[in-house]
Enzyme design. Structure first.
Site, PDB file in Angstrom:
ATOM      1  N   GLU A 187      13.596  13.658 -18.760  1.00  0.00           N
ATOM      2  CA  GLU A 187      13.666  14.460 -19.987  1.00  0.00           C
ATOM      3  C   GLU A 187      14.557  15.683 -19.781  1.00  0.00           C
ATOM      4  O   GLU A 187      15.316  16.075 -20.667  1.00  0.00           O
ATOM      5  CB  GLU A 187      12.266  14.900 -20.432  1.00  0.00           C
ATOM      6  CG  GLU A 187      11.317  13.767 -20.773  1.00  0.00           C
ATOM      7  CD  GLU A 187      11.642  13.054 -22.087  1.00  0.00           C
ATOM      8  OE1 GLU A 187      12.625  13.405 -22.746  1.00  0.00           O
ATOM      9  OE2 GLU A 187      10.890  12.119 -22.428  1.00  0.00           O
ATOM     10  N   ARG A 191      17.920  15.911 -22.033  1.00  0.00           N
ATOM     11  CA  ARG A 191      17.903  16.938 -23.087  1.00  0.00           C
ATOM     12  C   ARG A 191      18.657  18.198 -22.663  1.00  0.00           C
ATOM     13  O   ARG A 191      19.499  18.694 -23.408  1.00  0.00           O
ATOM     14  CB  ARG A 191      16.457  17.301 -23.447  1.00  0.00           C
ATOM     15  CG  ARG A 191      15.653  16.125 -23.943  1.00  0.00           C
ATOM     16  CD  ARG A 191      14.330  16.563 -24.540  1.00  0.00           C
ATOM     17  NE  ARG A 191      13.396  15.450 -24.631  1.00  0.00           N
ATOM     18  CZ  ARG A 191      12.370  15.382 -25.462  1.00  0.00           C
ATOM     19  NH1 ARG A 191      12.117  16.375 -26.279  1.00  0.00           N
ATOM     20  NH2 ARG A 191      11.557  14.350 -25.464  1.00  0.00           N
ATOM     21  N   ASP A 336      13.255   1.072 -22.608  1.00  0.00           N
ATOM     22  CA  ASP A 336      14.357   1.146 -23.567  1.00  0.00           C
ATOM     23  C   ASP A 336      15.740   1.506 -23.022  1.00  0.00           C
ATOM     24  O   ASP A 336      16.666   0.692 -23.020  1.00  0.00           O
ATOM     25  CB  ASP A 336      13.981   2.097 -24.729  1.00  0.00           C
ATOM     26  CG  ASP A 336      13.392   3.440 -24.286  1.00  0.00           C
ATOM     27  OD1 ASP A 336      13.393   3.723 -23.072  1.00  0.00           O
ATOM     28  OD2 ASP A 336      12.954   4.211 -25.155  1.00  0.00           O
ATOM     29  N   GLU A 509      15.442   6.749 -33.634  1.00  0.00           N
ATOM     30  CA  GLU A 509      16.091   5.486 -33.248  1.00  0.00           C
ATOM     31  C   GLU A 509      16.646   4.671 -34.430  1.00  0.00           C
ATOM     32  O   GLU A 509      17.739   4.109 -34.343  1.00  0.00           O
ATOM     33  CB  GLU A 509      15.143   4.622 -32.401  1.00  0.00           C
ATOM     34  CG  GLU A 509      14.859   5.183 -31.002  1.00  0.00           C
ATOM     35  CD  GLU A 509      13.883   6.351 -30.998  1.00  0.00           C
ATOM     36  OE1 GLU A 509      13.148   6.513 -31.994  1.00  0.00           O
ATOM     37  OE2 GLU A 509      13.860   7.109 -30.002  1.00  0.00           O
ATOM     38  N   THR A 597      21.314   9.244 -24.412  1.00  0.00           N
ATOM     39  CA  THR A 597      20.124   8.735 -25.097  1.00  0.00           C
ATOM     40  C   THR A 597      19.395   9.823 -25.884  1.00  0.00           C
ATOM     41  O   THR A 597      18.441   9.542 -26.604  1.00  0.00           O
ATOM     42  CB  THR A 597      19.174   8.011 -24.102  1.00  0.00           C
ATOM     43  OG1 THR A 597      18.170   7.322 -24.831  1.00  0.00           O
ATOM     44  CG2 THR A 597      18.527   8.999 -23.140  1.00  0.00           C
TER      45      THR A 597
END
Ligand code: DMJ
Length: 666
Positions: A187, A191, A336, A509, A597
């Site tokens: 993360e 991010r 994913d 998404e 992503t």
């Protein structure tokens, strides 16, 4: 101090390319050698920085002249610039729809969300728009920039210069990663590091959008984003110091010590371990530090050497051994973005690393063989799960997270150009046609996840009614029914939304997929679907008192039950993809950039400056079985002494979608 060239990642159009070439010949210090709080005032600024500024102004001027010269056309232009009123003078006159004003509504929604955060929770990592307060992830420490850094590049592309100045000032004066705090490796990479790198890219390549004002007295230096990204990356690097090279789930920002997950027997999520590569590889390209590249790509080699059948992976992997835990195979949570980063690594380096395309193709074929099925009566295409190996029963469940996949499949079919362009170039065949068809059908299923809900906002998870035995793609492709508005329509019965999965976390998404589908196919229907969903967000998730927008605890009843949390990816991803969906299709062309992503924007670049693929896939036989005897590796990996602490074990190996990290919806 040692010196080396700065390798800036700029857009690849001919004008940008020339400036790139020019800038790449400037001698720059290694970012690693610079002090943490380095900033360049105009007085002390070295000559290369002034050259860069001059070059930037020249680029902006030439681009502006070019655009003005063509402004009598209603068509959008590559990297088009806004007119005086800040709008883009572009609308779809054919259908009578003013996409420009719809896009402005997205921008207003962003500003409304940002203003709420700015007013009530400035500097906090989490924001509760109903309580109108915030919280830090590190309760003992300072903010980690979770919301501010994640939102930077959205503000840049929306040209929100005053909000951006405030954010930049906070990053310059208040953001300090030197905190004794354990963060989630993935993360924090996607991010924070992703947000900073994207801000660096956009502010260097689109200087009119990201108004840095580096020459203002006391303004932060123009390398602020890159310096922060590099500082953070150096702290995160300890996560890769595992016996296998597969990163630990967490890492302490102060000590850089990696730590295995506190649950899942210390295993890392497969998606988390394998979705750090775009970020570390771009940083390697920018700084010339090969170490970032090698650590990140080593993970891909370890994963691939497991030789999993048909490129489909279990969702947990041990950093200690590099082997998988369990046999739960899915493209939802924890699985994913492994698949996403296969094709995006291939695109990031301009198709110069074909092994990633090879891995993507193998996985996509595996998905079609084992995971694609159809709902019972309406024949909606479902990307299902195999919770106990590929030989085990299919589970007809789709996390909303899976909805990134149709857009990614479409992107992979053309590499970023439109279908018409691919056809005109003779680069279109039956295989691509059938993959695009699959992408279209899966997009429809994801759109239906919104349409079936009382609020029109998707649940976290949907289940599907299947026939017995399930109809697989190899049994013949089925045509899906129309998703009509009729509240009693048959198609609705194929969706089974469990009460505990009713929540809507403002996830991106499906919007991301609509964006790719529109860009690749040019089909306006995808914009219309996006507009419908956007209006439902406005209607059902808006907080009062200018406080922003909130997640929903129950989205299948009216009025919905609110959750009191505004996710950072609402600003970083969901609103960004809405904005791009309603933008002219050549704004940030897909052929120039790759989105990480978390929707952070990186340039594509060619392998250069000593960067290359450091490994080869171990050959597979005709059945796809790995031939270990032929294992070859170009990489010499020298393991550092083990620096991790052993994680306590062991909790259940199953996690629901959306669960995961403290204070985060992953
Ligand atoms: C984001 O942080 C990223 O898109 C990640 O890959 C998956 N989860 C969230 C959004 O849903």
């Amino acid at each position: 101090m040692s010196f080396q060239r700065l390798q800036n990642g700029h857009v690849r159009d001919s004008l940008g390319g020339k400036i790139d070439e020019y800038l790449d010949h400037r001698e720059l210090p290694m970012y690693k050698d610079k002090p943490y709080n380095y900033s360049a005032s105009s007085k002390t600024k070295p000559i290369y920085k002034r050259w860069r500024t001059i070059a930037g102004i020249a680029l902006a001027t030439v681009t502006l002249l070019y655009w003005l010269g063509s402004s009598n056309s209603t068509d959008s232009k590559p990297h088009a610039k806004p007119n005086k009123s800040g709008s883009w003078g572009w609308s779809n006159k054919k259908l009578g729809i003013d996409w420009n004003s719809r896009r402005e509504e997205v921008k207003e929604t962003f500003v409304y969300s940002w203003n709420g955060y700015e007013q009530y929770a400035w500097g906090f990592d989490q924001y509760r728009p109903l309580s109108k307060d915030g919280a830090q992830m590190n309760e003992q420490g300072k903010g980690l920039g979770w919301i501010i850094v994640d939102a930077l590049d959205t503000m840049m592309i929306m040209n929100l210069t005053s909000q951006l100045s405030h954010a930049r000032e906070w990053i310059s004066t208040s953001l300090n990663y030197d905190q004794d705090y354990e963060v989630n490796t993935f993360e924090t990479t996607i991010r924070m590091m992703g947000g900073l790198l994207s801000a660096h890219y956009l502010s260097n390549s689109f200087t009119d959008l990201a108004n840095v004002k580096d020459d203002d007295k006391g303004a932060p230096g123009e390398d602020l984003y890159l310096e922060k990204a590099t500082d953070l990356a150096d702290r995160l690097m300890g996560a890769f110091d595992s016996p296998s090279g597969v990163p630990f789930a967490s890492v302490n920002l102060q000590t850089s010590l990696g730590k295995g997950s506190h649950v899942d027997d210390g295993a890392s999520s497969t998606a988390e371990a394998s979705s750090l590569q775009l970020e570390f590889k771009y940083l390697a390209y920018l700084t010339g530090e090969k170490n970032y590249w090698e650590k990140a790509e080593r993970v891909m080699e370890v994963i691939d050497d497991n030789g999993r059948q048909d490129g489909l992976l279990p969702i947990f992997i041990y950093p200690t051994t590099g082997t998988f835990m369990g046999e739960n195979i899915r493209l939802g949570s924890r699985g994913d973005s492994y698949y996403e980063y296969l094709i995006k690594q291939y695109l990031q380096t301009e198709a110069e690393e074909p092994l990633y395309e090879n891995m993507w193709s193998e996985s996509l074929a595996g998905i079609r063989k084992h995971l694609i099925t159809y709902s019972n009566t309406s024949h909606l295409t479902v990307l299902a799960e195999r919770p106990s190996n590929l030989e085990g029963a299919i589970s007809p469940k789709m996390d909303h997270l899976v909805c990134f996949m149709p857009g990614t499949i479409a992107l992979a079919t053309t590499g970023g150009v439109t279908v018409n362009e691919a056809k005109a170039a003779g680069k279109w065949n039956e295989q691509q046609e059938s993959e695009l068809r699959l992408a279209r059908e899966l997009t429809k299923t994801c759109y239906g996840m919104y349409k079936v809900m009382a609020t029109g906002l998707a649940p976290e998870i949907a289940h599907f009614a299947l026939s017995e035995p399930p109809h697989m793609e190899s049994d013949g492709i089925l045509e899906s029914a129309e998703l009509t508005d009729d509240p009693e329509a048959e198609w609705r019965k194929d969706y089974e939304i469990h009460h505990q999965d009713n929540h809507n976390l403002q996830r991106p998404e499906t919007i991301e997929t609509l964006f790719y589908m529109y860009r690749i196919t040019g089909d306006e229907m995808y914009r219309e679907w996006g507009w419908e969903i956007f209006q439902n967000f406005l209607k059902y998730s808006k907080a009062d008192d200018n406080a922003g927008y909130t997640s929903l605890a129950h989205a299948n009843e009216i009025p919905p039950i609110e959750k009191d949390n505004m996710e950072s990816f609402w600003l970083a991803e969901t609103l960004k993809y809405f904005y791009l969906l309603f933008s002219p299709p050549d704004f940030l062309p897909l052929t120039s950039v790759v989105f990480n992503t978390e929707a952070h924007i990186f340039p594509r670049f060619k392998l250069a400056r000593g960067l290359q693929t450091g490994w080869e896939r171990t050959p597979r036989d005709a059945q796809g079985v790995m031939q270990k005897a032929f294992k070859k590796s170009k990489t010499l990996i020298v393991q550092k002494p083990l620096q991790h602490e052993t994680a306590p074990s062991s909790l259940p190996d199953e996690q629901k979608a959306g669960e995961g990290h403290v204070g985060l919806s992953g």
